[in-house]
Design a protein around this motif. Structure first.
Motif: not given
Ligand code: TRP
Length: 458
Positions: A53, A56-57, A215-219, A221-222, A226
């Motif tokens: 995650a 990716l950001i 492997h981005p674990d979108f959960s 992302i806080t 970010v």
């Protein structure tokens, strides 16, 4: 709006201050960008913030904010040939924008202080892998080794030694040295990392490590992930406090800006991703925790070297290259304050260097002590008081993006659009088509995005 070309007087020296070749330009900017930020800070931040995650950001910020803001710093620096204070003053005289330079001075000294502590760790590890018993140990031992090393007085001494080396280099004036040294250091570092990456891919934990990194674990992302990824993007590109702006003041007027910014950003990104591929498979193979924080890389790397054939030779070489890569970054950080003292305050070079490094040494000692004599200190209201972490967090996650927000606002709204466009365009470059997008992002997107992220984090 007109160009200022009185560069003969720059730093009191003559035209030779300009980088000689295009390769020299890339080597110097990549030399500033690639350093502990990629090899130490990226894996530790990614580890703390959930791996994929974060990556990716971070990738998003490098492309959407990093390249445009880097291009803006390049354009402001190259078109004025002035340092961070003078550049804004030249483009908008009497408006107070020159005070962006103050953020640069404060943040760069904070970064210089804690960065030198980590650079000191690379020196200790270079020493230990050459003469010590570091590589005869195994697995979890490296965790204890790092802890017992940082708990003592040695890191303080190494921090001071590193800053002294830095002082000697910058007193001699940096331009020629930086260009030549970076031409050699950066490629060797890349080759070494590549070798170790290939080795890591053969480890038992390779699959798990790569899964964690890619492997981005979108959960996950806080707002704090970010802001961490945004801070890392600025940190690793040396952006937001006029460091790249200062280097661009040494560009020739024919240096292609979009191209240089893109190459610098891509190589910087590549170095970070390769560091991730190097570290995370080993993290899972040797049973470390990805969330170890600043210690991560210094525990995992010796574990890798102790297993690899030829590690006995490669380990000291690697830490030595890492030390040199740190030096090419701290030189660029020091130059912000040094240039300010010389140009705005009329100091001579030796005095300016001595004061800058003197302050950084005092603060650096405090940062080094955050892990030993000052460990576990609390503020009167009970919060953790770790100067190393506070400097790291405040500079990277607050001051750099804040500086980047001001720079993109300045470039987007205050610099004449036609003039800016002309600065970005290079004859016969296929990258010219990106110029309007870059200006668009700087004007309507970058400043507001950074602002919103700050608000969301409050
Ligand atoms: N980018 C460098 C790294 O990744 C650190 C650095 C050099 C830096 N100059 C800077 C960070 C200016 C912020 C601002 O190691």
């Amino acid at each position: 709006m007109h160009l200022f070309r009185n560069i003969e007087t720059m730093e009191g020296k003559t035209q030779t201050q300009l980088f000689a070749t295009r390769l020299g330009v890339i080597a110097a900017t990549v030399g500033s960008a690639v350093g502990l930020g990629n090899i130490w800070r990226f894996p530790y931040e990614a580890g703390v913030h959930g791996g994929g995650a974060f990556l990716l950001i971070y990738l998003f910020f490098i492309i959407v904010l990093g390249i445009p803001v880097l291009t803006a710093e390049f354009a402001i620096g190259r078109s004025t040939h002035r340092s961070v204070f003078g550049a804004f003053e030249t483009l908008k005289p009497g408006t107070g924008w020159r005070w962006i330079g103050i953020i640069g001075v404060v943040a760069s000294i904070m970064i210089l202080s804690f960065y030198s502590v980590v650079a000191g760790w690379t020196l200790e590890y270079c020493y230990q892998t050459s003469f010590g018993e570091l590589l005869q140990s195994e697995g979890a031992v490296f965790h204890n080794l790092f802890a017992s090393f940082t708990e003592g007085w040695r890191p303080i001494v190494w921090t001071v030694i590193f800053l002294l080396i830095n002082l000697i280099v910058i007193i001699r004036g940096v331009q020629k040295g930086v260009e030549k040294a970076s031409n050699v250091i950066t490629p060797i570092l890349f080759i070494l990392i590549l070798i170790f990456c290939i080795n890591s891919l053969t480890l038992d934990g390779a699959q798990e490590g790569l899964y964690f990194l890619f492997h981005p674990d979108f959960s996950m992302i806080t707002p704090s992930v970010v802001i961490g990824a945004m801070g890392q993007a600025f940190f690793s590109l040396s952006l937001g406090l006029g460091c790249m702006l200062t280097y661009a003041s040494y560009f020739k007027d024919s240096t292609p800006l979009i191209r240089s910014a893109s190459i610098t950003a891509m190589l910087d990104l590549l170095a970070a991703i390769m560091a991730g591929i190097l570290i995370f498979p080993a993290v899972f193979t040797y049973g470390f925790s990805p969330e170890a924080g600043p210690a991560l890389v210094f525990e995992v790397l010796p574990a890798i070297f102790s297993q690899i054939p030829g590690g006995f030779w490669l380990a000291p070489l690697f830490f030595f290259m890492l030390f040199l890569a740190s030096l090419s970054s701290t030189i660029s950080m020091s130059e912000i304050t040094v240039a300010w003292l010389i140009k705005e305050k009329g100091w001579n070079r030796t005095g300016a260097c001595a004061l800058t490094i003197g302050i950084a040494t005092v603060l650096g000692i405090l940062c080094a002590m955050s892990f030993s004599y000052m460990a576990g200190m609390k503020t009167p209201w009970g919060a953790e008081f770790n100067i190393f972490n506070i400097f790291d967090y405040c500079s990277s996650n607050i001051l750099l993006p804040f500086g980047g927000m001001l720079i993109s606002f300045f470039a987007g709204w205050l610099v004449d659009r036609r003039y800016f466009m002309k600065t970005l365009l290079t004859p016969q470059s296929s990258l010219n088509i990106f110029a309007p997008y870059i200006i668009f992002i700087l004007k309507y997107f970058a400043p507001f995005l950074i602002f919103v992220i700050f608000l969301a984090n409050l």
